[in-house]
Design a protein around this motif. Structure first.
Motif, PDB file in Angstrom:
ATOM      1  N   SER A   7      16.569 -69.338  30.637  1.00  0.00           N
ATOM      2  CA  SER A   7      16.454 -69.208  29.185  1.00  0.00           C
ATOM      3  C   SER A   7      16.612 -67.775  28.676  1.00  0.00           C
ATOM      4  CB  SER A   7      15.103 -69.759  28.719  1.00  0.00           C
ATOM      5  OG  SER A   7      14.029 -69.048  29.323  1.00  0.00           O
ATOM      6  N   ASN A   8      16.497 -66.787  29.564  1.00  0.00           N
ATOM      7  CA  ASN A   8      16.568 -65.384  29.136  1.00  0.00           C
ATOM      8  C   ASN A   8      17.952 -65.073  28.572  1.00  0.00           C
ATOM      9  OD1 ASN A   8      17.095 -62.378  29.476  1.00  0.00           O
ATOM     10  ND2 ASN A   8      14.937 -62.474  30.020  1.00  0.00           N
ATOM     11  N   LEU A  41       9.239 -71.008  37.843  1.00  0.00           N
ATOM     12  CA  LEU A  41       9.869 -69.691  37.739  1.00  0.00           C
ATOM     13  C   LEU A  41      11.315 -69.740  37.263  1.00  0.00           C
ATOM     14  CD1 LEU A  41      11.942 -68.795  40.347  1.00  0.00           C
ATOM     15  CD2 LEU A  41       9.828 -69.209  41.568  1.00  0.00           C
ATOM     16  N   SER A  42      12.045 -70.836  37.533  1.00  0.00           N
ATOM     17  CA  SER A  42      13.469 -70.877  37.188  1.00  0.00           C
ATOM     18  C   SER A  42      13.720 -70.885  35.687  1.00  0.00           C
ATOM     19  CB  SER A  42      14.134 -72.109  37.826  1.00  0.00           C
ATOM     20  OG  SER A  42      14.051 -72.052  39.229  1.00  0.00           O
ATOM     21  N   ALA A  78      12.549 -68.994  33.450  1.00  0.00           N
ATOM     22  CA  ALA A  78      12.664 -67.646  32.885  1.00  0.00           C
ATOM     23  C   ALA A  78      14.102 -67.141  32.904  1.00  0.00           C
ATOM     24  CB  ALA A  78      11.722 -66.686  33.610  1.00  0.00           C
ATOM     25  N   PRO A  79      14.783 -67.103  34.067  1.00  0.00           N
ATOM     26  CA  PRO A  79      16.166 -66.628  34.049  1.00  0.00           C
ATOM     27  C   PRO A  79      17.118 -67.571  33.318  1.00  0.00           C
ATOM     28  CG  PRO A  79      15.560 -67.389  36.241  1.00  0.00           C
ATOM     29  CD  PRO A  79      14.303 -67.346  35.449  1.00  0.00           C
ATOM     30  N   ALA A 118       5.054 -62.900  36.205  1.00  0.00           N
ATOM     31  CA  ALA A 118       5.082 -63.712  34.986  1.00  0.00           C
ATOM     32  C   ALA A 118       5.073 -65.211  35.270  1.00  0.00           C
ATOM     33  CB  ALA A 118       6.297 -63.350  34.135  1.00  0.00           C
ATOM     34  N   ALA A 119       5.507 -65.618  36.445  1.00  0.00           N
ATOM     35  CA  ALA A 119       5.460 -67.029  36.833  1.00  0.00           C
ATOM     36  C   ALA A 119       4.494 -67.174  37.999  1.00  0.00           C
ATOM     37  CB  ALA A 119       6.842 -67.536  37.224  1.00  0.00           C
ATOM     38  N   GLU A 155      20.206 -62.988  30.722  1.00  0.00           N
ATOM     39  CA  GLU A 155      20.568 -63.522  32.030  1.00  0.00           C
ATOM     40  C   GLU A 155      21.485 -64.743  31.877  1.00  0.00           C
ATOM     41  OE1 GLU A 155      17.453 -63.368  35.094  1.00  0.00           O
ATOM     42  OE2 GLU A 155      16.189 -62.362  33.613  1.00  0.00           O
ATOM     43  N   PHE A 198       8.347 -62.728  40.288  1.00  0.00           N
ATOM     44  CA  PHE A 198       8.908 -61.658  39.471  1.00  0.00           C
ATOM     45  C   PHE A 198       8.099 -60.377  39.685  1.00  0.00           C
ATOM     46  CE2 PHE A 198       9.795 -65.542  36.815  1.00  0.00           C
ATOM     47  CZ  PHE A 198      11.103 -65.683  37.231  1.00  0.00           C
ATOM     48  N   VAL A 240       2.253 -58.862  31.040  1.00  0.00           N
ATOM     49  CA  VAL A 240       1.825 -60.252  31.221  1.00  0.00           C
ATOM     50  C   VAL A 240       0.345 -60.419  30.895  1.00  0.00           C
ATOM     51  CG1 VAL A 240       1.553 -62.133  32.897  1.00  0.00           C
ATOM     52  CG2 VAL A 240       3.601 -60.676  32.953  1.00  0.00           C
TER      53      VAL A 240
END
Length: 347
Positions: free
Chosen positions: A136-137, A130-131, A133-134, A123-124, A140, A119, A254
């Motif tokens: 749960s956002n 990393l997956s 984040a998008p 952040a990851a 997104e 990112f 972060v």
């Protein structure tokens, strides 16, 4: 006659048992991943998540499944389109469920196994994490991991793939993220004209203008866009005037470290011809505009990277000829094999 009849029945019974238990006799074939000879070492340790054919297949299915999102439509592949180097080409900010609009430009997904932070703000710090984040956002995919796992458990194709892909066969978030990591690890872009030039392969003949651009690049750009991955994985302030509509403080969000305020990850330049718009907020729609920024648009912003003000002259001086040469070189980083490989496509 009776013996022959009995033999036929026995063969049919054995065949029937095998077909009912295909998963038990299926051999999940390992993928022999080869690091391109002009690439740096892997950052991702695959030992804890070995690449396999079924792991990759499962990860690909998850990547393109809109059911992970709250609206049943927005998959990972919705904002990461293969022909655009897995970016959301033409969109300043990423788009999500309910016509939600994010605050950053969707970065490309390529050569992820050679990176250790992800990112724009890092952040990851692991490809297997990393997956989330998008997914749960809320702007997104707005996904619910409990509902996602339940959906997969109720889907026969998922049950079969998880059983084939992982020794424990469990449908859980750990295996889901490992499968996605296997798919993303395989998204390796390494067959552009530039790669073939570097490896002295057929199709790697560079023009005079492209070679001149490469020389300018090595002189003025390579300190940040380092190695043949074209990023040093650092976070820097590149002198963009602050966008007041989003007031994005970058990596500071972060770490909370003052020195990280308004710094963003140095992006890879691979397939850059296909990934407009550019910068974390997608403010530039052409490579010419990007080079103009570095030439005359760099602002004396807070925490400006020292390389952009080495002797009191903001930015990187570039003549019009050098800009033309640089763009010619940058286009040699387009990897059409990667952008069209059916192995990575949704269907």
């Amino acid at each position: 006659m009776n013996k022959i009849y009995s033999l036929v029945i026995l063969v049919l019974l054995i065949s029937g048992c095998a077909s009912d238990n295909d998963d038990s006799i299926y051999q999940n074939i390992p993928i022999d991943y080869q690091i391109p000879t002009n690439f740096p070492p892997l950052a991702y340790n695959m030992a804890n998540n070995p690449l396999t054919e079924k792991g990759f297949e499962l990860g690909k299915k998850i990547f393109y499944d809109g059911r992970l999102a709250s609206d049943g439509v927005v998959s990972c592949g919705f904002c990461h389109i293969q022909e655009d180097a897995f970016t959301h080409h033409g969109h300043t900010f990423s788009h999500g469920v309910g016509d939600g609009v994010g605050v950053r430009n969707a970065p490309p997904i390529q050569n992820m196994a050679y990176q250790s932070q992800f990112f724009w703000d890092g952040a990851a710090d692991h490809i297997e994490l990393l997956s989330m984040a998008p997914i749960s956002n809320e702007l997104e995919m707005n996904g619910d991991i409990v509902a996602i796992i339940e959906m997969m458990k109720n889907d026969a194709s998922y049950r079969k793939l998880y059983k084939q892909a992982f020794e424990n066969g469990e449908i859980n978030s750990e295996n889901m993220l490992k499968a996605l990591a296997q798919f993303m690890t395989m998204l390796t872009s390494s067959n552009s004209k530039f790669d073939k030039y570097r490896r002295n392969e057929a199709g790697g003949t560079m023009s005079t203008q492209e070679l001149a651009g490469y020389a300018v690049f090595n002189q003025k750009c390579a300190s940040c866009h380092a190695t043949d991955i074209f990023t040093d994985n650092s976070f820097r302030n590149n002198g963009l005037p602050i966008n007041p509509s989003i007031n994005d403080m970058g990596r500071f969000r972060v770490t909370g470290i003052e020195g990280d305020r308004f710094t963003f990850k140095v992006p890879s330049l691979r397939n850059i011809e296909k990934t407009a718009p550019y910068m974390h907020d997608g403010r530039f729609y052409s490579l010419e505009a990007v080079l103009d920024h570095y030439d005359t648009g760099v602002a004396q912003t807070e925490n400006l990277d020292p390389s952009l003000n080495p002797s009191g002259r903001l930015g990187i001086p570039l003549s019009s000829i050098e800009k033309t040469q640089l763009i010619a070189f940058l286009k040699t980083l387009t990897d059409n094999e990667f952008l069209t490989n059916p192995k990575f496509a949704e269907f």
